[in-house]
Design an enzyme around this catalytic site. Structure first.
Site, PDB file in Angstrom:
ATOM      1  N   PHE A 183       0.829  -1.216   0.000  1.00 45.32           N
ATOM      2  CA  PHE A 183       0.000   0.000   0.000  1.00 45.32           C
ATOM      3  C   PHE A 183       0.854   1.253   0.000  1.00 45.32           C
ATOM      4  O   PHE A 183       0.646   2.183   0.775  1.00 45.32           O
ATOM      5  CB  PHE A 183      -0.951  -0.014   1.202  1.00 45.32           C
ATOM      6  CG  PHE A 183      -2.224   0.756   0.980  1.00 45.32           C
ATOM      7  CD1 PHE A 183      -3.053   0.457  -0.095  1.00 45.32           C
ATOM      8  CD2 PHE A 183      -2.605   1.772   1.836  1.00 45.32           C
ATOM      9  CE1 PHE A 183      -4.231   1.148  -0.307  1.00 45.32           C
ATOM     10  CE2 PHE A 183      -3.781   2.480   1.641  1.00 45.32           C
ATOM     11  CZ  PHE A 183      -4.600   2.162   0.568  1.00 45.32           C
ATOM     12  N   GLY A 184       1.824   1.271  -0.915  1.00 45.16           N
ATOM     13  CA  GLY A 184       2.599   2.483  -1.147  1.00 45.16           C
ATOM     14  C   GLY A 184       1.863   3.410  -2.089  1.00 45.16           C
ATOM     15  O   GLY A 184       0.626   3.388  -2.184  1.00 45.16           O
ATOM     16  N   ILE A 217       1.535   3.480  -5.402  1.00 43.68           N
ATOM     17  CA  ILE A 217       0.731   2.877  -6.459  1.00 43.68           C
ATOM     18  C   ILE A 217      -0.476   2.156  -5.871  1.00 43.68           C
ATOM     19  O   ILE A 217      -1.586   2.235  -6.405  1.00 43.68           O
ATOM     20  CB  ILE A 217       1.587   1.923  -7.320  1.00 43.68           C
ATOM     21  CG1 ILE A 217       2.775   2.685  -7.922  1.00 43.68           C
ATOM     22  CG2 ILE A 217       0.748   1.303  -8.430  1.00 43.68           C
ATOM     23  CD1 ILE A 217       3.757   1.807  -8.680  1.00 43.68           C
ATOM     24  N   ARG A 260       5.928  -6.711  -9.887  1.00 41.06           N
ATOM     25  CA  ARG A 260       7.089  -7.318 -10.531  1.00 41.06           C
ATOM     26  C   ARG A 260       6.746  -8.775 -10.821  1.00 41.06           C
ATOM     27  O   ARG A 260       6.033  -9.435 -10.054  1.00 41.06           O
ATOM     28  CB  ARG A 260       8.334  -7.225  -9.643  1.00 41.06           C
ATOM     29  CG  ARG A 260       8.840  -5.825  -9.424  1.00 41.06           C
ATOM     30  CD  ARG A 260       9.228  -5.109 -10.709  1.00 41.06           C
ATOM     31  NE  ARG A 260      10.446  -5.629 -11.291  1.00 41.06           N
ATOM     32  CZ  ARG A 260      11.665  -5.115 -11.092  1.00 41.06           C
ATOM     33  NH1 ARG A 260      11.818  -4.069 -10.312  1.00 41.06           N
ATOM     34  NH2 ARG A 260      12.714  -5.638 -11.685  1.00 41.06           N
ATOM     35  N   GLU A 319      10.747 -11.864 -18.355  1.00 42.43           N
ATOM     36  CA  GLU A 319      10.421 -11.014 -19.509  1.00 42.43           C
ATOM     37  C   GLU A 319      11.582 -10.974 -20.502  1.00 42.43           C
ATOM     38  O   GLU A 319      12.745 -10.875 -20.090  1.00 42.43           O
ATOM     39  CB  GLU A 319      10.112  -9.586 -19.035  1.00 42.43           C
ATOM     40  CG  GLU A 319       8.867  -9.487 -18.188  1.00 42.43           C
ATOM     41  CD  GLU A 319       8.560  -8.044 -17.786  1.00 42.43           C
ATOM     42  OE1 GLU A 319       9.137  -7.103 -18.362  1.00 42.43           O
ATOM     43  OE2 GLU A 319       7.723  -7.860 -16.893  1.00 42.43           O
ATOM     44  N   HIS A 347       4.035  -5.245 -20.316  1.00 43.11           N
ATOM     45  CA  HIS A 347       4.685  -4.316 -19.379  1.00 43.11           C
ATOM     46  C   HIS A 347       4.422  -2.856 -19.792  1.00 43.11           C
ATOM     47  O   HIS A 347       5.357  -2.093 -20.065  1.00 43.11           O
ATOM     48  CB  HIS A 347       6.194  -4.590 -19.309  1.00 43.11           C
ATOM     49  CG  HIS A 347       6.796  -4.139 -17.998  1.00 43.11           C
ATOM     50  ND1 HIS A 347       7.823  -4.793 -17.394  1.00 43.11           N
ATOM     51  CD2 HIS A 347       6.513  -3.081 -17.187  1.00 43.11           C
ATOM     52  CE1 HIS A 347       8.160  -4.181 -16.272  1.00 43.11           C
ATOM     53  NE2 HIS A 347       7.367  -3.138 -16.119  1.00 43.11           N
ATOM     54  N   GLY A 401       2.767  -0.596 -17.809  1.00 46.17           N
ATOM     55  CA  GLY A 401       2.370   0.187 -16.641  1.00 46.17           C
ATOM     56  C   GLY A 401       2.675   1.665 -16.728  1.00 46.17           C
ATOM     57  O   GLY A 401       1.826   2.505 -16.424  1.00 46.17           O
TER      58      GLY A 401
END
Length: 323
Positions: A156-157, A159, A242, A271, A289, A291
């Site tokens: 819960f940072g 992002i 990740r 990846e 990827h 984001g």
């Protein structure tokens, strides 16, 4: 006084490269492909600064060269588990990252995946494009309602909180949180969220689970077969954190055997390789990827690196130093 010699390991937005070249003696990786460990070992002896990305692997062995000219690794991205920070620190090399600037766009992608999986958008588009759609039907492509459902957020940072903002205020979702440290009461109250002690407490209670925790050894395969078994049979897992956070083999089994309802992934453990078992799962939405993939965010990431480098070489402490 000569300009610091800097290596950019992948091509960046043109505006950032142009400004970087004005400030530093800049070399670009024209091939725009990940560098090998041998390349990095050589570069550490030839450049004052190296600017890696998530595609670049810098394990401890990279830092074993006899001479190290590099003084800083200014990472282009918020995650830095691809860099052995202890080994870098041991050779006197600072490491920085780029927090804050990609939070909103990453949360957008997480919500995009959540909605796509819940409403079976990937399946529907494939059916339509392949000419298999025969028309509207009351029982066709029945999905999962998002509004009012329970969302579990692991990590819960910045992002994770941006995801809660979208879910709670946009869709009236109930928010459960699992975080490695206590979240301030006023932050939880902002989203009417409840923090629970462990992932085991969170997973059985949620219709959706979204991962926003750091990568690295501590969280490798945080979501494994045992924890997937704790999820509801119709629950949906979203990972924009990740790739190594999820055991992909265990996830493929859960999807194929229907022990969870579906998943959405923007990141992968190896990846750009994606396991065949995942590629064939209809109840899975895959993105390459994306984001932080907006022009505004990718430029902001680059300019954040520039700020860190400028501070470092001017003798100031970079605000985003992580090692």
């Amino acid at each position: 006084m000569p300009k610091p010699k800097v290596l950019v390991t992948r091509r960046w937005p043109e505006a950032v490269e142009r400004r970087m070249a004005e400030v530093f003696d800049l070399d670009l990786n024209a091939a725009d492909k990940p560098l090998s460990q041998s390349d990095f070992r050589d570069a550490l002896g030839r450049y004052d600064a190296i600017l890696p990305t998530v595609t670049d692997k810098l394990p401890a062995t990279v830092f074993e060269g006899p001479s190290m000219r590099a003084r800083i690794l200014a990472n282009y991205g918020v995650g830095y588990s691809h860099i052995d920070t202890d080994a870098a620190k041991g050779r006197g090399i600072a490491v920085t990252n780029t927090p804050d600037v990609l939070s909103e766009c990453t949360a957008d992608i997480a919500m995009t995946l959540l909605l796509m999986v819940a409403r079976r958008a990937g399946e529907g588009e494939r059916e339509l494009r392949e000419g298999r759609w025969t028309g509207w039907c009351p029982t066709h492509m029945i999905g999962t309602r998002v509004s009012g459902a329970t969302l579990g957020i692991i990590g819960f940072g910045r992002i994770g909180q941006a995801m809660a903002q979208r879910a709670h205020f946009g869709f009236g979702m109930k928010i459960l949180v699992q975080n490695r440290s206590p979240v301030p009461a006023e932050v939880l109250a902002r989203y009417n969220a409840l923090q629970v002690p462990t992932a085991e407490d969170l997973l059985p209670e949620c219709d959706f689970v979204s991962l926003h925790c750091p990568g690295g050894k501590a969280n490798r395969h945080l979501i494994n077969s045992r924890r997937l078994d704790l999820m509801r049979p119709d629950a949906i897992l979203i990972n924009t954190a990740r790739g190594e956070v999820v055991d992909e083999h265990a996830l493929a089994q859960a999807l194929w055997f229907g022990t969870i309802g579906g998943a959405g992934l923007d990141v992968f453990e190896r990846e750009p390789q994606v396991p065949e078992a995942l590629l064939g799962a209809d109840n899975l939405v895959l993105l390459p990827h994306l984001g932080s993939a907006t022009r505004q965010t990718r430029e902001a990431m680059g300019f954040r690196v520039l700020e860190n480098l400028t501070d470092f070489f001017d003798g100031r402490q970079p605000r985003d130093r992580v090692a």
